[in-house]
Motif scaffolding. Structure first.
Motif, PDB file in Angstrom:
ATOM      1  N   GLY A 127       0.941  -1.099  -0.014  1.00 23.99           N
ATOM      2  CA  GLY A 127       0.127   0.114  -0.160  1.00 23.99           C
ATOM      3  C   GLY A 127       0.850   1.376   0.012  1.00 23.99           C
ATOM      4  N   PRO A 128       0.306   2.589  -0.246  1.00 23.85           N
ATOM      5  CA  PRO A 128       0.967   3.617  -0.156  1.00 23.85           C
ATOM      6  C   PRO A 128       1.560   3.947   0.967  1.00 23.85           C
ATOM      7  CG  PRO A 128      -1.182   3.929  -1.293  1.00 23.85           C
ATOM      8  CD  PRO A 128      -1.089   2.541  -0.559  1.00 23.85           C
ATOM      9  N   TYR A 129       2.894   4.306   1.050  1.00 25.71           N
ATOM     10  CA  TYR A 129       3.725   4.612   2.495  1.00 25.71           C
ATOM     11  C   TYR A 129       4.618   5.661   2.094  1.00 25.71           C
ATOM     12  CZ  TYR A 129       7.150   4.181   5.924  1.00 25.71           C
ATOM     13  OH  TYR A 129       8.131   4.410   6.943  1.00 25.71           O
ATOM     14  N   VAL A 130       4.443   6.875   3.248  1.00 27.76           N
ATOM     15  CA  VAL A 130       5.129   7.943   2.748  1.00 27.76           C
ATOM     16  C   VAL A 130       5.522   8.418   4.468  1.00 27.76           C
ATOM     17  CG1 VAL A 130       5.861  10.341   2.435  1.00 27.76           C
ATOM     18  CG2 VAL A 130       4.526   8.820   0.644  1.00 27.76           C
ATOM     19  N   GLN A 131       6.899   8.577   4.820  1.00 19.83           N
ATOM     20  CA  GLN A 131       6.985   9.085   6.134  1.00 19.83           C
ATOM     21  C   GLN A 131       7.916  10.096   5.978  1.00 19.83           C
ATOM     22  OE1 GLN A 131       8.514   6.113   9.089  1.00 19.83           O
ATOM     23  NE2 GLN A 131       8.682   7.361  10.614  1.00 19.83           N
ATOM     24  N   LEU A 132       7.562  11.294   6.957  1.00 24.74           N
ATOM     25  CA  LEU A 132       8.659  12.475   6.992  1.00 24.74           C
ATOM     26  C   LEU A 132       9.814  12.053   8.015  1.00 24.74           C
ATOM     27  CD1 LEU A 132       9.080  15.333   6.134  1.00 24.74           C
ATOM     28  CD2 LEU A 132       7.571  16.059   7.857  1.00 24.74           C
ATOM     29  N   ILE A 133      10.934  12.416   7.445  1.00 22.51           N
ATOM     30  CA  ILE A 133      12.085  12.028   8.249  1.00 22.51           C
ATOM     31  C   ILE A 133      12.549  13.323   8.659  1.00 22.51           C
ATOM     32  CG2 ILE A 133      14.341  10.904   8.386  1.00 22.51           C
ATOM     33  CD1 ILE A 133      11.976   9.067   8.060  1.00 22.51           C
ATOM     34  N   ASP A 134      12.655  14.401   7.723  1.00 25.85           N
ATOM     35  CA  ASP A 134      13.568  15.578   8.129  1.00 25.85           C
ATOM     36  C   ASP A 134      13.133  16.669   7.332  1.00 25.85           C
ATOM     37  OD1 ASP A 134      15.050  17.502   9.301  1.00 25.85           O
ATOM     38  OD2 ASP A 134      17.065  16.698   8.584  1.00 25.85           O
TER      39      ASP A 134
END
Length: 233
Positions: free
Chosen positions: A178-185
């Motif tokens: 599935g779609p996956y996006v995580q903000l790191i910096d």
């Protein structure tokens, strides 16, 4: 209606054989209950059978409470034996004529299916019985006339007349399909467009794997570069 007004002729019309059998079963199961509440008065019910037309004559001439149950398919064609006057068992009168003389109380289940529309064959069959009044029961009325009682889904639930169904959802954790996006910096430097480091699932030969990349607005980046080049040293 029998106790208050003396009516004794009732016709139940349903859209299918399954519902017909259910109606007959309901009458059988409640027969003793209603007899106990109405001074022992009993209901004589039967399912219309084209091979037993004598029962229609008995329905019309009997003095006690009579209930005849039809499926609309059994009477909704013009050439049906129900409308044939040449019946010895009925004294050379059509079954429809015997029923019409009684001016029955008509109980129609799912009229939108039974009638077949405003000019449907089912509606004509009901009118041929010349009912004194029609009571129609449906959850999805198409042509409501005079609403006597309304029981919607919410009221039925509040009264405990329907089963309660709990609906829950299911999800799979740590799945890579599935779609996956995580903000790191995030990063903002003078002369450069702001950008963000994010982690996404990237497809490799061995399957999807997490990878960190920088994301930024291309147009804003070009604008910042152009502005930096035009600024005097």
């Amino acid at each position: 209606m029998n106790r208050k007004h003396g009516f004794t002729k009732f016709v139940i019309v349903v859209p299918s054989v399954a519902i017909r059998e259910g109606a007959k079963k309901s009458i059988e199961q409640t027969r003793e209950h209603f007899a106990s509440h109405f001074d022992g008065v009993r209901v004589n019910d039967f399912v219309y059978d084209r091979t037993k037309l004598g029962r229609v004559r008995e329905f019309a001439t009997a003095a006690d409470i009579q209930v005849m149950i039809f499926t609309i398919q059994s009477i909704n064609s013009a050439n049906n034996v129900f409308y044939d006057p040449n019946q010895e068992a009925l004294g050379d009168q059509a079954a429809a004529e015997w029923v019409a003389k009684t001016r029955p109380i008509l109980l129609v289940d799912e009229p939108q299916s039974v009638e077949g529309g405003l000019r449907g064959a089912g509606r004509k069959a009901l009118e041929a019985m010349q009912p004194l009044v029609q009571f129609k029961y449906t959850a999805t009325p198409v042509n409501p006339v005079h609403t006597l009682y309304r029981l919607d889904a919410f009221d039925a639930f509040q009264l405990g007349l329907v089963k309660r169904i709990w609906v829950d959802g299911a999800s799979v954790r740590d799945a890579a399909n599935g779609p996956y996006v995580q903000l790191i910096d995030t990063e903002a430097k003078k002369g450069q467009a702001p950008r963000a480091k994010i982690e996404i699932h990237k497809q490799f030969a061995s399957g999807p794997k997490p990878e960190q990349v920088w994301a930024y607005d291309v147009t804003a980046s070009k604008t910042c570069q152009a502005a930096a080049q035009s600024t005097p040293g």
